[in-house]
Design a protein around this motif. Structure first.
Motif, PDB file in Angstrom:
ATOM      1  N   PHE A   1      33.024  13.120 -38.066  1.00 29.34           N
ATOM      2  CA  PHE A   1      32.852  11.418 -39.123  1.00 29.34           C
ATOM      3  C   PHE A   1      33.685  10.748 -38.326  1.00 29.34           C
ATOM      4  N   ALA A   2      33.210   9.346 -38.041  1.00 30.60           N
ATOM      5  CA  ALA A   2      34.127   8.433 -37.863  1.00 30.60           C
ATOM      6  C   ALA A   2      33.680   6.744 -38.484  1.00 30.60           C
ATOM      7  N   LEU A   3      34.770   6.682 -38.813  1.00 32.54           N
ATOM      8  CA  LEU A   3      33.569   4.976 -39.379  1.00 32.54           C
ATOM      9  C   LEU A   3      34.011   3.972 -38.720  1.00 32.54           C
ATOM     10  N   LEU A   4      32.989   2.720 -38.012  1.00 29.30           N
ATOM     11  CA  LEU A   4      33.542   2.389 -36.929  1.00 29.30           C
ATOM     12  C   LEU A   4      33.069   1.052 -37.558  1.00 29.30           C
ATOM     13  N   ILE A   5      33.747  -0.223 -37.397  1.00 28.57           N
ATOM     14  CA  ILE A   5      34.139  -1.482 -37.870  1.00 28.57           C
ATOM     15  C   ILE A   5      34.353  -2.324 -36.418  1.00 28.57           C
ATOM     16  N   ARG A   6      32.910  -2.838 -35.834  1.00 28.43           N
ATOM     17  CA  ARG A   6      32.426  -3.524 -34.703  1.00 28.43           C
ATOM     18  C   ARG A   6      31.715  -4.829 -34.852  1.00 28.43           C
ATOM     19  N   GLU A   7      32.840  -5.709 -34.413  1.00 25.25           N
ATOM     20  CA  GLU A   7      32.119  -7.344 -35.284  1.00 25.25           C
ATOM     21  C   GLU A   7      32.095  -8.003 -33.587  1.00 25.25           C
ATOM     22  N   PRO A   8      31.432  -7.006 -32.656  1.00 29.07           N
ATOM     23  CA  PRO A   8      31.183  -7.810 -31.289  1.00 29.07           C
ATOM     24  C   PRO A   8      30.860  -9.798 -31.406  1.00 29.07           C
ATOM     25  N   MET A   9      30.997 -10.037 -30.408  1.00 32.38           N
ATOM     26  CA  MET A   9      30.913 -11.686 -29.932  1.00 32.38           C
ATOM     27  C   MET A   9      30.038 -12.058 -29.323  1.00 32.38           C
ATOM     28  N   ARG A  10      29.761 -12.821 -29.060  1.00 32.71           N
ATOM     29  CA  ARG A  10      28.746 -12.655 -27.821  1.00 32.71           C
ATOM     30  C   ARG A  10      28.460 -14.072 -26.861  1.00 32.71           C
ATOM     31  N   GLU A  11      28.558 -14.034 -26.000  1.00 33.17           N
ATOM     32  CA  GLU A  11      29.233 -14.788 -24.701  1.00 33.17           C
ATOM     33  C   GLU A  11      28.121 -14.768 -23.489  1.00 33.17           C
ATOM     34  N   GLY A  12      27.322 -15.278 -23.305  1.00 32.20           N
ATOM     35  CA  GLY A  12      25.904 -15.275 -22.730  1.00 32.20           C
ATOM     36  C   GLY A  12      25.667 -13.748 -22.640  1.00 32.20           C
ATOM     37  N   ASN A  13      25.676 -13.279 -21.383  1.00 31.39           N
ATOM     38  CA  ASN A  13      24.950 -11.714 -21.680  1.00 31.39           C
ATOM     39  C   ASN A  13      25.771 -10.854 -21.447  1.00 31.39           C
ATOM     40  N   PHE A  14      27.681 -11.315 -22.355  1.00 33.15           N
ATOM     41  CA  PHE A  14      28.525 -10.586 -22.410  1.00 33.15           C
ATOM     42  C   PHE A  14      28.248 -10.253 -24.309  1.00 33.15           C
ATOM     43  N   ILE A  15      28.613  -8.921 -23.663  1.00 28.90           N
ATOM     44  CA  ILE A  15      28.800  -8.594 -25.431  1.00 28.90           C
ATOM     45  C   ILE A  15      30.625  -8.611 -25.907  1.00 28.90           C
ATOM     46  N   ILE A  16      31.082  -8.824 -26.844  1.00 27.68           N
ATOM     47  CA  ILE A  16      32.738  -9.066 -26.515  1.00 27.68           C
ATOM     48  C   ILE A  16      33.177  -8.160 -27.863  1.00 27.68           C
ATOM     49  N   GLN A  17      33.505  -6.597 -27.498  1.00 32.08           N
ATOM     50  CA  GLN A  17      33.509  -6.076 -28.746  1.00 32.08           C
ATOM     51  C   GLN A  17      34.641  -5.570 -29.042  1.00 32.08           C
ATOM     52  N   PRO A  18      35.597  -6.493 -29.964  1.00 32.29           N
ATOM     53  CA  PRO A  18      35.996  -5.950 -29.917  1.00 32.29           C
ATOM     54  C   PRO A  18      36.542  -4.411 -31.014  1.00 32.29           C
ATOM     55  N   LYS A  19      37.259  -3.462 -31.281  1.00 39.27           N
ATOM     56  CA  LYS A  19      37.076  -1.677 -31.563  1.00 39.27           C
ATOM     57  C   LYS A  19      37.708  -1.000 -32.594  1.00 39.27           C
TER      58      LYS A  19
END
Length: 282
Positions: A82-100
């Motif tokens: 089991f894993a708790l995922l906290i991901r608040e992605p930013m959008r930049e054009g077509n890109f999803i910038i995903q700090p993880k």
């Protein structure tokens, strides 16, 4: 009852965007051979992951409101872990910038969320076929009840990710929507909320909740048998302490999530402002 929380934090708001993943996502069909062509054959490795993401709605959120990931805690079940995922992605054009930020947790912790009033309102079941060579990771996700698989190209080098997408002829087909958004959009317009998706997935969600509770009970029974000499009142006191500790940890996680999002937004604004300033000077 023992709660185990192992923090695996890959996001540094000071060093970002270097510590973030640049992601391009598309549902255009791509054959396996074409994927292999853009990876280093000497370093390529592949794997398959079957996972279930369960979305637990925070207490106090209206049941009939629009469902969004920011209102939920996402727990992934993969290979019995089991894993708790906290991901608040930013959008930049077509890109999803995903700090993880991922947290390895025990089944007892997940059961504790239910005891704290979190409600399982949605789930996503998928199989991920992963190909990587150390520089680029390509993930082909087959979502349950979604006809076409989604391909994600991930890497810390934005240009390398963009080049890989171009080689696969994916330009013009990208989406920045989350899988939860994609699932919701497949529902009738009036049912694109937490109660709507919950009614469609109620039976399976109940199975998952019962599985979590049964696994927790089994774990507690094993721990109880190893300490049978202890009286029941002496076990109840630690349990209350665990619940209080979990409440405190969840509050800290929620505060950290807010702070990291603000820092990330500030950093990106500064980078954009500096870029515009440089262009004007030229």
């Amino acid at each position: 009852m023992v709660v185990q929380l192992k923090i695996r934090n890959d996001f540094d708001p000071v060093l970002s965007p270097e510590s973030s993943l640049f992601v391009l996502k598309s549902n255009k069909p791509v054959i396996y051979q074409d994927i292999l062509k853009i990876l280093d054959r000497a370093k390529i490795c592949s794997s398959v992951q079957n996972f279930i993401d369960i979305y637990f709605r925070l207490p106090g959120i209206p049941a009939n409101g629009q469902l969004s990931e920011s209102d939920c805690i996402r727990v992934r079940i993969c290979e019995g872990r089991f894993a708790l995922l906290i991901r608040e992605p930013m959008r930049e054009g077509n890109f999803i910038i995903q700090p993880k930020v991922d947290f390895d947790i025990s089944v007892s912790t997940v059961a504790g969320l239910l005891n704290l009033g979190y409600q399982a309102v949605a789930y996503i079941e998928a199989s991920a076929y992963i190909y990587q060579d150390g520089k680029i990771l390509i993930e082909v996700d087959h979502l349950q009840d979604v006809p076409n698989p989604y391909l994600q190209i991930k890497g810390i080098n934005k240009e390398a990710v963009a080049a890989a997408g171009s080689k696969l002829k994916l330009d013009g087909t990208y989406t920045t929507k989350s899988y939860l958004q994609i699932i919701l959009e497949r529902l009738p317009a009036l049912e694109r909320n937490s109660s709507g998706i919950h009614s469609h997935q109620a039976a399976r969600l109940q199975e998952l909740v019962e599985f979590i509770q049964s696994q927790c009970n089994t774990t507690m029974e094993k721990q109880g048998s190893s300490s049978a000499s202890e009286s029941s009142p002496s076990r109840e006191a630690p349990l209350l302490g665990v619940i209080e500790d979990m409440q405190s940890r969840i509050k800290r996680l929620e505060r950290w999530q807010t702070i990291s999002t603000v820092l990330w937004t500030f950093l990106m604004s500064a980078l954009v402002g500096y870029s515009l300033y440089q262009r004007r000077r030229k």
